[in-house]
Write an enzyme that holds these catalytic residues in place. Structure first.
Site, PDB file in Angstrom:
ATOM      1  N   GLU A 212       1.044  -1.483   0.549  1.00  0.00           N
ATOM      2  CA  GLU A 212       0.008  -0.282   0.157  1.00  0.00           C
ATOM      3  C   GLU A 212       0.776   1.400  -0.368  1.00  0.00           C
ATOM      4  OE1 GLU A 212      -0.354  -2.604   1.979  1.00  0.00           O
ATOM      5  OE2 GLU A 212      -2.498  -2.824   2.181  1.00  0.00           O
ATOM      6  N   GLY A 267       6.897  -2.088  14.875  1.00  0.00           N
ATOM      7  CA  GLY A 267       5.228  -1.150  13.950  1.00  0.00           C
ATOM      8  C   GLY A 267       4.266  -0.616  14.717  1.00  0.00           C
ATOM      9  N   GLU A 353      -3.878  -6.282  17.160  1.00  0.00           N
ATOM     10  CA  GLU A 353      -2.585  -6.866  16.519  1.00  0.00           C
ATOM     11  C   GLU A 353      -1.452  -7.124  17.867  1.00  0.00           C
ATOM     12  OE1 GLU A 353       0.241  -5.011  13.457  1.00  0.00           O
ATOM     13  OE2 GLU A 353      -1.512  -5.465  12.147  1.00  0.00           O
ATOM     14  N   LYS A 512      -2.368 -10.824   2.724  1.00  0.00           N
ATOM     15  CA  LYS A 512      -1.075 -10.547   1.099  1.00  0.00           C
ATOM     16  C   LYS A 512      -0.891 -11.181   0.446  1.00  0.00           C
ATOM     17  CE  LYS A 512       0.544  -7.384   5.420  1.00  0.00           C
ATOM     18  NZ  LYS A 512       2.329  -6.811   5.636  1.00  0.00           N
TER      19      LYS A 512
END
Ligand SMILES: O=P(O)(O)OC[C@H]1O[C@H](O)[C@H](O)[C@@H](O)[C@@H]1O
Length: 551
Positions: A212, A267, A353, A512
């Site tokens: 993305e 992240g 997550e 993905k």
């Protein structure tokens, strides 16, 4: 380390739950005039009232025993010591190093990483000051007016949420925008009205391989080069935030325009690192340091406060109490502050997550529930949408209510109304309204006894719905830093008790990979593979629909 359900405190909690499941908080409050001071805790600027929870002293003691038995303190110390607690990826988890106190060392493989951290912060400071002062200019010498962060997940949600929350501290010339979705609408609507000559793009990606972000970055680069007709402009309008120097260079961004961080920064824990560049540009480096400082104070509280008086530990334990014993599947986050309206979304990634896992660090499938579904909305909007279900529906929804005593805007009458609602909702959720109360209220309004009896059940509120209330004086960078770190540590403690790895995210991979296979099939560049009938059916139908539109 054993599964949580094998711990003796877990069994004791199961037995205790049988005593507690029908106890109404109304009675707990009536019985104990000290319930408020007994179940509140202060950490820095944050004050937590957790008295409106379905707990007694015994519950708290048992929950704290669970934390102790699960080795929360040892696991916490291992995190801060730079141990490779992200076992599946064999990495340390050291986001607290990004906000370290002066002189404090954080070691990864015996190396103190704080020197690198400080070096990168200094590099950011030079850049931030130059952009804010208008000295860092675009290709035609114009100062930057618009900053566009191109990133997704952890490279988007944190900076986006913080920039919105700290808007009162924002630079008067700089506007910050965030493009995350690969849907071209996101890029298109953001670029509309922007002048390429005064726009700075930040390509934010830890891996620098995220589809993305790379697609958005390539399109933004095309938009810029099309305007100038000169590829040399890219160096004057693009910077990168990443751990992947090679890929950044390949994209065409020079190393001096790259701000680095490290693989020990997850992240979703990265807003404190170079990933926070958009924040620093917007609020300035001094305020960015305030944000770090707030988090650092929460780190200290988490490391030093005894478990029973430890804010993130308490919030984590209450969450486990509802998730695993009361069977609550969700956790609502309800900020009574419009500037925190992105907090629920940010916490969705942080929590779901991190703790949306079903296998323990020892490779066993858990037989208890782990991370809840996190959702929410800024008050009072949520009240007019989904609170009905929380008040009278069949699901138990534990709620976190969050509010500043003072707002930054000048409409204080609004803020008082907001605060009245912030106080009223948890009270209503806790107290509820009995059938008898409902009936007598209806009769007092003039309804005939028969009609009142008919309606009474509809007007009844079971109450006993648990909530935390977090308050602070005003939403400042320091307070926000502490608030975010509070939730980071809460999530950590829950993962530690469930004995899962909160720091990988392997569940995002399968989709993905499939998308990569499907793309060439969709465009016709590759023949159709063997998918299930539904996927094949949809794919061919979409192809037909796209073709018919073109003709
Ligand atoms: O920063 P990046 O490497 O581009 O990753 C962006 C995001 O990608 C994936 O969705 C991961 O699940 C997230 O944890 C990560 O934050």
């Amino acid at each position: 380390m054993a599964k949580a359900s094998a711990l003796s405190a877990w069994h004791q909690l199961s037995a205790h739950f049988e005593d507690m499941r029908h106890v109404h908080m109304r009675h707990l409050f009536a019985e104990d005039p000290d319930r408020f001071p007994r179940f509140t805790v202060q950490a820095g600027d944050l004050f937590l009232d957790y008295s409106k929870n379905r707990l007694t002293e015994s519950t708290r003691n048992l929950l704290v025993s669970l934390a102790r038995e699960a080795g929360v303190r040892e696991k916490r110390d291992a995190l801060f010591a730079g141990s490779r607690i992200n076992v599946t990826e064999d990495r340390a988890v050291l986001h607290p190093a990004l906000r370290h106190a002066p002189g404090e060392a954080y070691l990864v493989d015996g190396e103190d990483v704080t020197r690198d951290v400080d070096g990168e912060l200094e590099k950011m400071a030079v850049f931030v000051d130059a952009v804010r002062q208008g000295q860092w200019t675009g290709y035609t010498g114009k100062p930057v007016h618009n900053v566009v962060n191109l990133g997704i997940g952890g490279s988007d949600l944190g900076p986006r949420m913080v920039c919105q929350a700290l808007r009162p501290y924002g630079h008067e010339r700089l506007k910050v925008h965030f493009v995350s979705n690969v849907d071209g609408t996101h890029l298109q609507t953001t670029l509309e009205g922007l002048d390429p000559e005064t726009t700075l793009f930040i390509v934010a990606s830890k891996s620098f391989t995220t589809q993305e972000t790379l697609v958005n970055a390539a399109s933004a680069r095309r938009w810029l080069v099309d305007h100038y007709g000169d590829h040399a402009a890219v160096a004057h309008h693009f910077v990168a935030l990443s751990t992947n120097t090679e890929a950044v260079r390949e994209f065409g961004i020079a190393t001096q325009n790259m701000f680095a961080f490290w693989d020990w920064v997850g992240g979703r824990y990265s807003l404190w690192s170079a990933i926070g560049l958009s924040i620093a540009l917007f609020i300035g480096m001094e305020r960015f340091h305030d944000l770090l400082h707030g988090a650092q104070r929460m780190d200290r509280h988490f490391r030093q406060a005894p478990l029973a008086g430890n804010m993130p530990v308490i919030m984590a334990l209450l969450g486990i109490w509802y998730t695993d014993f009361f069977g609550a599947g969700t956790q609502a986050v309800l900020p009574y502050d419009q500037s925190l309206s992105l907090l629920p979304r940010y916490l969705q990634q942080l929590d779901m997550e991190s703790n949306g896992k079903r296998v323990t660090v020892d490779g066993e499938v858990v037989e208890y529930s782990t991370g809840p579904i996190v959702w929410g909305e800024a008050g009072t909007d949520g009240q007019h949408a989904f609170y009905q279900l929380i008040h009278q529906g069949t699901h138990l929804v534990p709620c976190d209510f969050i509010a500043p005593a003072r707002s930054h805007h000048g409409w204080d009458d609004h803020h008082q109304i907001l605060l009245a609602n912030f106080l009223a909702q948890p009270e209503a959720l806790m107290v509820g309204r009995t059938v008898a109360e409902a009936q007598s209220q209806l009769e007092a309004q003039g309804l005939a006894a028969e009609r009142a009896a008919e309606l009474a059940l509809h007007k009844t509120f079971p109450g006993n719905i648990p909530s935390n209330a977090l308050i602070f004086e005003q939403l400042t960078p320091v307070t926000l830093g502490a608030l975010i770190a509070l939730y980071e540590h809460k999530v950590f403690v829950q993962g530690a008790i469930w004995n899962i790895n909160s720091f990988d995210q392997m569940g995002v991979e399968l989709g993905k990979q499939l998308a990569k296979t499907i793309l060439p099939e969709l465009t016709g560049a590759a023949p159709l593979q063997d998918h299930d009938a539904s996927t094949t059916g949809l794919l061919t139908r979409l192809q037909r629909l796209r073709a018919s539109k073109r003709s």
